[in-house]
Each structure stands twice: as C-alpha cells, then as structure tokens.
Design a protein around this motif. Sequence first.
Motif, mmCIF file in Angstrom:
data_model
loop_
_atom_site.group_PDB
_atom_site.id
_atom_site.type_symbol
_atom_site.label_atom_id
_atom_site.label_comp_id
_atom_site.label_asym_id
_atom_site.label_seq_id
_atom_site.Cartn_x
_atom_site.Cartn_y
_atom_site.Cartn_z
ATOM 1 N N THR A 1 22.347 79.582 50.851
ATOM 2 C CA THR A 1 22.274 78.879 49.571
ATOM 3 C C THR A 1 20.882 79.019 48.987
ATOM 4 O OG1 THR A 1 23.914 77.285 50.318
ATOM 5 C CG2 THR A 1 22.582 76.644 48.427
ATOM 6 N N PHE A 2 19.890 78.870 49.823
ATOM 7 C CA PHE A 2 18.502 78.998 49.404
ATOM 8 C C PHE A 2 18.231 80.408 48.882
ATOM 9 C CE2 PHE A 2 14.008 79.862 50.527
ATOM 10 C CZ PHE A 2 13.403 78.931 49.698
ATOM 11 N N LEU A 3 18.687 81.408 49.609
ATOM 12 C CA LEU A 3 18.495 82.800 49.198
ATOM 13 C C LEU A 3 19.213 83.089 47.882
ATOM 14 C CD1 LEU A 3 17.307 85.560 49.903
ATOM 15 C CD2 LEU A 3 19.379 86.037 51.182
ATOM 16 N N THR A 4 20.395 82.549 47.711
ATOM 17 C CA THR A 4 21.155 82.720 46.472
ATOM 18 C C THR A 4 20.411 82.081 45.300
ATOM 19 O OG1 THR A 4 23.220 82.698 47.723
ATOM 20 C CG2 THR A 4 23.381 82.279 45.354
ATOM 21 N N LEU A 5 19.860 80.912 45.540
ATOM 22 C CA LEU A 5 19.110 80.214 44.503
ATOM 23 C C LEU A 5 17.887 81.024 44.062
ATOM 24 C CD1 LEU A 5 18.732 77.557 42.846
ATOM 25 C CD2 LEU A 5 17.336 76.747 44.742
ATOM 26 N N LEU A 6 17.156 81.559 45.011
ATOM 27 C CA LEU A 6 15.983 82.376 44.682
ATOM 28 C C LEU A 6 16.368 83.641 43.921
ATOM 29 C CD1 LEU A 6 13.742 82.229 47.882
ATOM 30 C CD2 LEU A 6 13.269 81.248 45.653
ATOM 31 N N THR A 7 17.422 84.282 44.374
ATOM 32 C CA THR A 7 17.871 85.509 43.708
ATOM 33 C C THR A 7 18.304 85.212 42.272
ATOM 34 O OG1 THR A 7 18.625 86.355 45.834
ATOM 35 C CG2 THR A 7 19.473 87.453 43.876
ATOM 36 N N GLY A 8 19.048 84.137 42.104
ATOM 37 C CA GLY A 8 19.491 83.750 40.753
ATOM 38 C C GLY A 8 18.315 83.425 39.842
ATOM 39 N N ALA A 9 17.310 82.730 40.383
ATOM 40 C CA ALA A 9 16.138 82.380 39.581
ATOM 41 C C ALA A 9 15.379 83.636 39.151
ATOM 42 C CB ALA A 9 15.227 81.451 40.371
ATOM 43 N N ALA A 10 15.225 84.587 40.063
ATOM 44 C CA ALA A 10 14.511 85.823 39.730
ATOM 45 C C ALA A 10 15.256 86.634 38.680
ATOM 46 C CB ALA A 10 14.310 86.661 40.992
ATOM 47 N N ILE A 11 16.557 86.748 38.825
ATOM 48 C CA ILE A 11 17.358 87.494 37.848
ATOM 49 C C ILE A 11 17.318 86.796 36.491
ATOM 50 C CG2 ILE A 11 19.709 88.193 37.226
ATOM 51 C CD1 ILE A 11 20.190 88.689 40.234
ATOM 52 N N GLY A 12 17.452 85.492 36.496
ATOM 53 C CA GLY A 12 17.409 84.720 35.248
ATOM 54 C C GLY A 12 16.072 84.853 34.547
ATOM 55 N N ALA A 13 14.981 84.828 35.312
ATOM 56 C CA ALA A 13 13.649 84.975 34.705
ATOM 57 C C ALA A 13 13.495 86.357 34.098
ATOM 58 C CB ALA A 13 12.574 84.734 35.766
ATOM 59 N N GLY A 14 13.957 87.362 34.784
ATOM 60 C CA GLY A 14 13.867 88.737 34.256
ATOM 61 C C GLY A 14 14.661 88.902 32.979
ATOM 62 N N ILE A 15 15.872 88.419 32.932
ATOM 63 C CA ILE A 15 16.711 88.520 31.733
ATOM 64 C C ILE A 15 16.104 87.694 30.600
ATOM 65 C CG2 ILE A 15 18.969 87.926 30.770
ATOM 66 C CD1 ILE A 15 20.190 88.716 33.437
ATOM 67 N N GLY A 16 15.553 86.546 30.960
ATOM 68 C CA GLY A 16 14.927 85.691 29.948
ATOM 69 C C GLY A 16 13.757 86.384 29.288
ATOM 70 N N LEU A 17 12.968 87.132 30.057
ATOM 71 C CA LEU A 17 11.835 87.867 29.487
ATOM 72 C C LEU A 17 12.300 88.957 28.531
ATOM 73 C CD1 LEU A 17 9.407 88.287 32.511
ATOM 74 C CD2 LEU A 17 9.004 86.989 30.428
ATOM 75 N N LEU A 18 13.348 89.638 28.900
ATOM 76 C CA LEU A 18 13.839 90.736 28.061
ATOM 77 C C LEU A 18 14.408 90.238 26.732
ATOM 78 C CD1 LEU A 18 15.599 92.972 30.750
ATOM 79 C CD2 LEU A 18 13.419 93.408 29.599
ATOM 80 N N TYR A 19 15.069 89.127 26.737
ATOM 81 C CA TYR A 19 15.718 88.632 25.533
ATOM 82 C C TYR A 19 15.011 87.437 24.906
ATOM 83 C CZ TYR A 19 19.594 91.661 26.811
ATOM 84 O OH TYR A 19 20.358 92.751 27.109
#
Length: 147
Positions: free
Chosen positions: A7-25
């Motif tokens: 769960t912890f690993l999933t949370l970190l992965t989701g946060a990193a992906i979300g931050a990357g997409i947020g920067l692009l858009y």
Amino acid sequence: MANTGSTFLTLLTGAAIGAGIGLLYAPGSGEETRSKLKRDAEKAQKDLNKKYKETSSNLTEKAKKARAEFESRLEETLSSASYKADDILSALESKLEELKKQNAKLQREANSGGSGSLSTSENTTSGQVKPGEPVVGKPGTTGKAVL
C-alpha cells in the motif's frame, strides 16, 4: 505487514506519477506550480508520516499482544508440567514408603525365623533335603529345596 508495504509503495508511485502529470499540464506559471508542488509534497509527507506512525503503532501493539499471549501460554504450560511433576513425585514417594514397609516386614520375618521360613528338620525325617526335591513343611507351604 506485506499488505501495508505494498500500500505504501502504491501510494508513493501514485504520488510521483500525479506530480509528473501535474507539471506537464499545469495551467499556472512556474512559480505557482512550484508552490503547489511544495504544498502537495508537504501534504504527501504528512500523510506518509501518519501512515508510518499508524503502522508502527499497530505492529508494536500486535507484538505486545503476541508476547503477552506467548508468556501466558508458557506460564500455563510450566504450571501444568509442575503439577504433573508434583503428582508423579507424590506417587513415587508413596510407593517408596510402601516398599520400605514391605522390606522392613520381610527383614523382621527373616531375622525371627518367621512363618515363611522352613527349616530342613521340619521338612524331612532324615534332616537333609537334596536340591530340587519337593519340600513339605507347614500347611500352605510348598516348594523345592534350595541350598
């Protein structure tokens, strides 16, 4: 515990992906985006710290419960073994006392020429008994002479 780790690993992965997409858009300026990323990172860190404390607390509680349960079972087992050992010792002591009494009785009979002992003069008219011959003496006694 493995479920918490994934769960912890999933949370970190989701946060990193979300931050990357947020920067692009990001519709705002660079400064606004950095400020927003900083807030989001702080929020994610607080969430992670909270999850870490909860998980740590849960594991500590579970470990304490498991230890208490183990100690309780160990105490019960030792207590049960102690009672059984006491019962065995009591039985052995009573048997030893019984055997001592029987031994003392046999010693008294042997020393006084007791009722169970046969003399050769009582058994034959000639006064001699050969090994292996039947011995006849007092009523209720039979056997073979042993010399």
